[in-house]
Design an enzyme around this catalytic site. Sequence first.
Site, PDB file in Angstrom:
ATOM      1  N   CYS A 111     -17.516  -6.953 -33.562  1.00 20.40           N
ATOM      2  CA  CYS A 111     -17.296  -6.390 -34.901  1.00 20.40           C
ATOM      3  C   CYS A 111     -17.968  -5.016 -35.021  1.00 20.40           C
ATOM      4  O   CYS A 111     -17.562  -4.078 -34.352  1.00 20.40           O
ATOM      5  CB  CYS A 111     -17.766  -7.379 -35.966  1.00 20.40           C
ATOM      6  SG  CYS A 111     -17.059  -7.005 -37.585  1.00 20.40           S
ATOM      7  N   HIS A 214     -14.831 -12.145 -34.883  1.00 17.52           N
ATOM      8  CA  HIS A 214     -16.089 -12.861 -34.637  1.00 17.52           C
ATOM      9  C   HIS A 214     -15.843 -14.096 -33.780  1.00 17.52           C
ATOM     10  O   HIS A 214     -15.660 -15.195 -34.304  1.00 17.52           O
ATOM     11  CB  HIS A 214     -16.749 -13.265 -35.968  1.00 17.52           C
ATOM     12  CG  HIS A 214     -17.413 -12.127 -36.673  1.00 17.52           C
ATOM     13  ND1 HIS A 214     -18.707 -11.735 -36.386  1.00 17.52           N
ATOM     14  CD2 HIS A 214     -16.958 -11.275 -37.613  1.00 17.52           C
ATOM     15  CE1 HIS A 214     -19.015 -10.687 -37.139  1.00 17.52           C
ATOM     16  NE2 HIS A 214     -17.966 -10.380 -37.894  1.00 17.52           N
ATOM     17  N   GLU A 216     -17.945 -15.751 -32.156  1.00 20.94           N
ATOM     18  CA  GLU A 216     -19.034 -16.738 -32.290  1.00 20.94           C
ATOM     19  C   GLU A 216     -18.732 -17.706 -33.434  1.00 20.94           C
ATOM     20  O   GLU A 216     -19.245 -18.809 -33.475  1.00 20.94           O
ATOM     21  CB  GLU A 216     -20.389 -16.035 -32.482  1.00 20.94           C
ATOM     22  CG  GLU A 216     -20.705 -15.527 -33.888  1.00 20.94           C
ATOM     23  CD  GLU A 216     -19.941 -14.260 -34.278  1.00 20.94           C
ATOM     24  OE1 GLU A 216     -19.132 -13.757 -33.459  1.00 20.94           O
ATOM     25  OE2 GLU A 216     -20.142 -13.792 -35.413  1.00 20.94           O
TER      26      GLU A 216
END
Length: 264
Positions: A111, A214, A216
């Site tokens: 990001c 993202h 994660e």
Amino acid sequence: MRPLIVVTTTLAPSGSHNLPAVRLNVQYVTAVEEPGGTAVLLTPGHDRESVCRLVELAHGLVLTGGEDVAPELYGQEPHPELGSVNPLRDQIEMAALEVALRRGIPILAICRGMQMLNVALGGTLYQDIPSQLGGDVLHEQDAPVTQRWHRADVKPGSGLEAIFGNRELFINSFHHQAVRDVAPSLEATVWAEDGIVEGVEGKEHGWMYGVQWHPERGEAESPADERDPDRRLFWAFIQAAREFAQTTSDARADATTDLVSAAD
Ligand code: MN
């Protein structure tokens, strides 16, 4: 051996006295730890020499999401829709990147991290997608964080295609800025349907990838699915870091052997 992975953080007021505290979504740590990495947090409070020292010891670097990158760093005046910036964090991350690039350790930029990487290597950004570009895709998603939001296409034959095992992705989207001019040493290899760059890779640096979404958070959504592209990205990153750690420890062992033979 578990590779050491430096993960960047930010500061935010916290507690009853609103003192500046170190802040990082723990999902970044989980996503690094789960495939076998050891996350070491780098904060805007570290001294510049400590930043260099930590990245010298590391086998991988994760640039995380967060504030907007200061436009002065890519030669622009602030746009009215520019969000909050954090010059101290920008400096710390620039210093970390400088060492990481020199050493050739694997770099995963997420990001804001991808935007930072692009700027550090000489690229520029859109400061605000809705006001500067418009477009049909809403990049600040209107759905819960665990949901994927828009489609993206991966360039055939690219490094990211090899990692994801897929040319078509469905990704989350939490950004109002985007890569504008891609840095000379990077190549864009993932795009949203409106043409916004969603992924980049290094042309010369060993293992260096940036994603605008993202991964994660995707990890949290499908923790057991090994075909999940987000999960595959973190596994590939940690594997590359492990290989880097192995190469450097082999080199050290060789140097020791040479010293011993020289003494003989
Ligand atoms: Mn997006």
